[in-house]
Enzyme design. Structure first.
Site, mmCIF file in Angstrom:
data_model
loop_
_atom_site.group_PDB
_atom_site.id
_atom_site.type_symbol
_atom_site.label_atom_id
_atom_site.label_comp_id
_atom_site.label_asym_id
_atom_site.label_seq_id
_atom_site.Cartn_x
_atom_site.Cartn_y
_atom_site.Cartn_z
ATOM 1 N N LYS A 54 0.844 -1.205 0.000
ATOM 2 C CA LYS A 54 0.000 0.000 0.000
ATOM 3 C C LYS A 54 0.878 1.254 0.000
ATOM 4 O O LYS A 54 0.627 2.199 -0.744
ATOM 5 C CB LYS A 54 -0.926 -0.006 1.228
ATOM 6 C CG LYS A 54 -2.053 -1.018 1.093
ATOM 7 C CD LYS A 54 -2.832 -1.224 2.385
ATOM 8 C CE LYS A 54 -3.785 -2.399 2.216
ATOM 9 N NZ LYS A 54 -4.469 -2.813 3.448
ATOM 10 N N GLN A 98 -4.610 -1.553 9.665
ATOM 11 C CA GLN A 98 -4.459 -2.862 9.023
ATOM 12 C C GLN A 98 -5.044 -3.957 9.935
ATOM 13 O O GLN A 98 -4.712 -4.037 11.105
ATOM 14 C CB GLN A 98 -2.971 -3.134 8.743
ATOM 15 C CG GLN A 98 -2.705 -4.419 7.992
ATOM 16 C CD GLN A 98 -3.305 -4.415 6.575
ATOM 17 O OE1 GLN A 98 -3.198 -3.435 5.851
ATOM 18 N NE2 GLN A 98 -3.948 -5.505 6.193
ATOM 19 N N ASP A 121 -10.908 3.048 4.000
ATOM 20 C CA ASP A 121 -11.155 1.602 3.837
ATOM 21 C C ASP A 121 -12.662 1.310 3.743
ATOM 22 O O ASP A 121 -13.074 0.233 3.331
ATOM 23 C CB ASP A 121 -10.590 0.851 5.062
ATOM 24 C CG ASP A 121 -9.463 -0.092 4.670
ATOM 25 O OD1 ASP A 121 -9.277 -0.332 3.462
ATOM 26 O OD2 ASP A 121 -8.775 -0.590 5.586
#
Ligand code: NAD
Length: 292
Positions: A54, A98, A121
Site C-alpha cells: 500500500k 491494518q 477503507d
C-alpha cells in the site's frame, strides 16, 4: 465459448495514471498533497506485506503516506489516542488500520473511532450504512475494485442476475449491495447455502469471494456468464489460485478475471482513489467554509 480474460493489472495501471494526474493537479493548483496514515499493530507477516504494498503504491502515485507501527501489546487506549491525533491532523486525509488486530483489541471500537470522512477503507458504520442507501462516501476497496472492473469491461449490470458467493463484511455483503444499487437482481450465497450450483447456474454475473480453491466448476455456470474471482488461495505447491476452476469455467464464460492479475491489483488502486476523494472533499469543505 472461450472467455475473454480481464487484465486487472492493465486496468489498475490505467486508473493509477489518471489518479497521478489528479494528484499533480491538487498539488499545483491548491498546494494539497493527499495523505494517508497506515497503522500496523504487531508483526503479522502477511499484514507487513500488505502494508508495504500500500505504501509503495501511494509513493508511486504521489500520495503522502506515513506508517505508524505499534507493538503487538499496545493497549487499546493507546491505539485510540493515535487515531484521535490522526483524525485531527489536516495533512492526513485517510486513516487505515491494518487488520487483523491483536485479540485484546476490539476491532469494531477501533473502526468506529476513525473519523468517517477519513475512513478510506470504508469500514466505519457510517460508510457501511451508506451502502444501504446508495450514498456511501468511501466504498470498501475490494468490491469497489470489482465494480470498476465491470465498468471498465462495459458489463451491463441493470436487470442482470448477479450471484455473489461469500458473505463477509469486507467483500461479499458490500459487493451485493453495490450491485443491487445498480439495479441487478442479487443473490448472496455462503457456506450454509444448500446446493450452491442451483444459484450459480442462474448467474449472468458471478462474483466469488469464498477462499475455497476450485469451488466453482464449469458444470455450475451457464454459457456466457461473466465471472469475477476475488479469492486468493495459496496451494501446498506454492501456487496462488482463486476460487474458480479457471481452465474449466473459462471454456463457458464470456468474460473472466484471473488470479493473480484480476481483482488483486484493483484493491489498492481503490484505496488510492478513496484517499484522493477524501482530499478533494476536504478542499470543497474549505471552500464552503470560506464562502459561508
Ligand atoms: P471470509 O473468510 O471472511 O468470508 C468467506 C465467505 O465465504 C463467508 O461468507 C463464507 O460463508 C463463504 N464460504 C466459505 N466456504 C464456502 C463454500 N464452500 N460455499 C459457499 N460459500 C462459502 O473471507 P473474505 O475476507 O471475504 O475473503 C474471501 C476471499 O477473497 C479470500 O480468498 C481472500 O483471500 C480473498 N480476498 C481477496 C482480496 C483481493 O484484493 N483480491 C481482498 C479481500 C479478500
Amino acid at each position: 465459448m472461450t472467455a475473454r480474460i480481464i487484465d486487472g493489472k492493465a486496468v489498475a495501471r490505467k486508473l493509477r495514471a489518471e489518479y497521478a494526474e489528479r494528484i499533480a493537479d491538487l498539488k499545483s493548483t491548491h498546494g494539497i498533497q493527499p495523505g494517508i496514515a497506515v497503522i500496523l499493530v504487531g508483526d503479522n507477516p502477511a499484514s507487513q506485506v500488505y502494508v508495504r504494498n500500500k505504501i509503495l503504491a501511494c509513493k508511486d502515485t504521489g500520495i503522502h503516506s506515513e506508517l505508524h507501527k505499534l507493538p503487538a501489546d499496545t493497549p487499546e487506549e493507546t491505539l485510540l489516542a493515535e487515531i484521535d491525533a490522526l483524525n485531527a491532523n489536516p495533512a492526513v486525509h485517510g486513516i487505515l488500520v491494518q487488520l487483523p488486530l491483536p485479540p485484546h483489541i476490539e476491532v469494531a471500537k477501533v473502526l468506529e473511532h476513525i473519523a468517517p470522512d477519513k475512513d478510506v477503507d470504508g469500514f466505519h458504520l457510517y460508510n457501511v450504512g451508506g451502502l444501504i442507501t446508495g450514498n456511501t462516501v468511501f466504498p470498501p476497496c475490494t468490491p469497489y475494485g470489482v465494480q470498476k472492473l465491470l465498468e471498465h469491461e462495459q458489463v451491463e449490470i441493470s436487470g442482470r442476475n448477479v450471484v455473489v458467493v461469500g458473505a463477509s463484511n469486507i467483500v461479499g455483503k458490500p459487493m451485493a449491495l453495490m450491485l443491487m444499487q445498480k439495479d441487478a437482481t442479487v443473490a448472496i450465497c455462503h457456506k450454509m447455502t444448500r446446493d450452491l450450483a442451483q444459484f450459480t447456474s442462474l448467474a449472468d454475473i458471478l462474483v466469488v469471494a469464498a477462499g475455497v480453491p476450485g469451488l466453482i466448476r464449469a458444470d455450475m455456470v451457464r454459457e456466457g456468464v461473466v465471472v469475477i474471482d476475488v479469492g486468493i488461495n495459496r496451494l501446498p505447491d506454492g501456487r496462488i489460485v482463486g476460487d474458480v476452476d479457471f481452465e474449466g469455467v473459462s471454456q463457458k464464460a464470456s468474460l473472466i478475471s484471473p488470479v493473480p492479475g484480476g481483482v488483486g491489483p484493483m484493491t489498492i488502486t481503490m484505496l488510492l482513489h478513496n484517499t484522493i476523494v477524501s482530499a478533494e472533499r476536504g478542499l470543497a469543505a474549505q471552500g464552503r467554509a470560506k464562502q459561508g
